[in-house]
Design a protein around this motif. Structure first.
Motif, mmCIF file in Angstrom:
data_model
loop_
_atom_site.group_PDB
_atom_site.id
_atom_site.type_symbol
_atom_site.label_atom_id
_atom_site.label_comp_id
_atom_site.label_asym_id
_atom_site.label_seq_id
_atom_site.Cartn_x
_atom_site.Cartn_y
_atom_site.Cartn_z
ATOM 1 N N LEU A 209 47.278 23.326 7.187
ATOM 2 C CA LEU A 209 46.680 24.339 8.060
ATOM 3 C C LEU A 209 45.348 23.864 8.613
ATOM 4 O O LEU A 209 45.021 24.115 9.783
ATOM 5 N N ALA A 210 44.571 23.175 7.792
ATOM 6 C CA ALA A 210 43.307 22.627 8.279
ATOM 7 C C ALA A 210 43.544 21.668 9.445
ATOM 8 O O ALA A 210 42.769 21.635 10.408
ATOM 9 N N ALA A 211 44.630 20.910 9.371
ATOM 10 C CA ALA A 211 44.926 19.920 10.409
ATOM 11 C C ALA A 211 45.388 20.545 11.718
ATOM 12 O O ALA A 211 45.415 19.861 12.751
ATOM 13 N N THR A 212 45.763 21.830 11.707
ATOM 14 C CA THR A 212 46.242 22.467 12.940
ATOM 15 C C THR A 212 45.104 22.724 13.929
ATOM 16 O O THR A 212 45.343 22.846 15.127
ATOM 17 N N ALA A 213 43.876 22.834 13.433
ATOM 18 C CA ALA A 213 42.751 23.103 14.335
ATOM 19 C C ALA A 213 42.495 21.896 15.236
ATOM 20 O O ALA A 213 42.423 20.759 14.770
ATOM 21 N N GLY A 214 42.371 22.155 16.538
ATOM 22 C CA GLY A 214 42.095 21.085 17.483
ATOM 23 C C GLY A 214 43.265 20.173 17.760
ATOM 24 O O GLY A 214 43.096 19.124 18.388
ATOM 25 N N THR A 215 44.465 20.527 17.317
ATOM 26 C CA THR A 215 45.660 19.718 17.517
ATOM 27 C C THR A 215 46.472 20.309 18.664
ATOM 28 O O THR A 215 46.533 21.538 18.818
ATOM 29 N N PRO A 216 47.110 19.483 19.513
ATOM 30 C CA PRO A 216 47.930 20.021 20.599
ATOM 31 C C PRO A 216 49.006 20.982 20.092
ATOM 32 O O PRO A 216 49.442 20.885 18.935
ATOM 33 N N PRO A 217 49.442 21.915 20.938
ATOM 34 C CA PRO A 217 50.336 22.989 20.484
ATOM 35 C C PRO A 217 51.590 22.517 19.766
ATOM 36 O O PRO A 217 51.949 23.075 18.715
#
Length: 405
Positions: free
Chosen positions: A298-306
């Protein structure tokens, strides 16, 4: 009744069939009321939202404190009899919701309902411990019943969506009446079980024996930490997805659907793998590790393309479900296996209090960590989950070794 629903209610043990039918009836009513109660008390009755929230918080605290004494009452008077009384009391209180016109009536009613509801959770678990011999078989029975609970909630929530077409006030009143009626129906169904004699008590049986069992208390506290995963699904994920990621908002209801479906379908298969103390200990460690992985994804989802963020979210949801299922079944096994046979009611009351504690601390913990601090907060939470799983395992091993000597 559809064949799939029948398979969830029917169990090879007659006692569990009765408990499953009662649980299904009760949770259909609860599922109807849950989405409607806030609408009714704030939008129809006109109670201020802040006052309703405060009353619910006080009610949750009272319910948590009452769980162990009510479980002790089940030990002394017989689990079935106390459970029937608690459900009839809840039904009467919920019916009185229709009379609420001020916070001064709402607050004591919702507090009384929460107190009795926490008692139901503990006494019902003690009733299963009475009816089913062996921790492994109890774990499978409780997993079966948990899938029934999710089925009932899904049915009730669907019905609430249908009655909302009648208008907020009418729909809420139907939900209140239905929940009250299903509590009474559940109580009548429980009367079909044989009345077992209460456990013989010593000269001065203590209602706080479970609380004074510090290793057991510590184990339940660690399970409460793992139980924060429920609030992750219902509270943190929707806020995180909508505010901190580029994931399409349609993913939010998809997460709820996946969570409900997994809990309905996977509880019993996972429970079959938790057939011994060693397996339960492993499940607790796996639960902590899986929840830690979910936090990091979940932390890695921030700032990642959709598209990539959506893939990460899918992995996180799968890890959360794995952690939740393993934690549930480890708790089912260890909580009865490590509790004295003559005090299952109050020990399971302590388990119910731990579940309530997880629900209470969850929003604050998640707000202070991931929702406020982003990836760093998720990383801290990952470490907490992993440590809690390892802590459960260490505590359970130590308790078993101590009681074997």
């Amino acid at each position: 009744m559809p064949a799939a629903l029948l398979r969830r209610v029917v169990h090879e043990r007659p006692e569990i069939r009765v408990i499953a039918a009662a649980s299904l009836a009760n949770t259909v009513g609860a599922g109807m009321l849950m989405p409607l109660s806030a609408i009714y008390f704030t939008g129809v009755v006109g109670l201020p939202v802040a006052q309703v929230a405060l009353a619910l918080g006080v009610a949750s605290c009272a319910g948590m404190l009452a769980a162990v004494p009510l479980g002790h009452l089940g030990d002394r008077l017989g689990a079935r009899n106390v459970l029937v009384g608690l459900l009839l009391g809840i039904g009467a209180i919920i019916a009185c919701y229709l009379l609420v016109d001020s916070i001064w009536l709402y607050a004591p009613l919702v507090t009384a309902a929460q107190i009795l509801d926490r008692g139901v959770a503990g006494v019902a678990a003690a009733l299963i411990a009475e009816a089913v011999p062996g921790a492994a078989e109890r774990t499978r029975a409780r997993a079966h019943l948990r899938s029934v609970v999710y089925t009932g909630l899904a049915i009730g929530t669907g019905l609430s969506a249908l009655v909302l077409a009648l208008g907020d006030a009418t729909a809420a009143r139907i939900g209140i009446a239905a929940d009250a009626a299903t509590c009474v129906l559940a109580a009548l169904l429980y009367l079909r079980l044989p009345a077992r004699p209460p456990h013989p008590a010593g000269p001065r049986p203590s209602p706080w024996r479970a609380v004074r069992d510090l290793p057991y208390l510590g184990m339940i506290a660690l399970f409460s930490v793992l139980g924060v995963v429920v609030t992750m699904t219902t509270f943190a994920l929707p806020l995180w997805i909508s505010a901190d990621t580029a994931i399409p908002r349609v993913a939010i209801p998809a997460v709820f659907v996946a969570n409900t479906a997994a809990n309905m379908l996977a509880q019993v298969p996972v429970a079959r793998r938790v057939g011994s103390r060693a397996a339960a200990v492993r499940a607790a460690v796996i639960a902590g590790a899986a929840l830690a992985v979910a936090c990091l994804l979940l932390a890695a989802t921030a700032g990642t393309p959709p598209l990539a963020a959506s893939a990460l979210l899918a992995g996180a949801v799968a890890a959360m479900l794995t952690g939740s299922l393993c934690a549930n079944n480890a708790l089912f096994y260890l909580s009865t296996d490590l509790a004295p046979a003559d005090a299952q009611g109050q020990y399971q009351g302590l388990v119910a209090a731990g579940t309530a504690l997880a629900a209470m601390i969850g929003p604050g913990v998640l707000t202070a960590l991931p929702l406020a601090r982003g990836a760093a907060g998720w990383a801290v939470l990952a470490a907490v989950f992993a440590a809690a799983g390892i802590g459960v395992a260490a505590t359970a091993r130590a308790m078993r070794e101590r009681r074997a000597t």
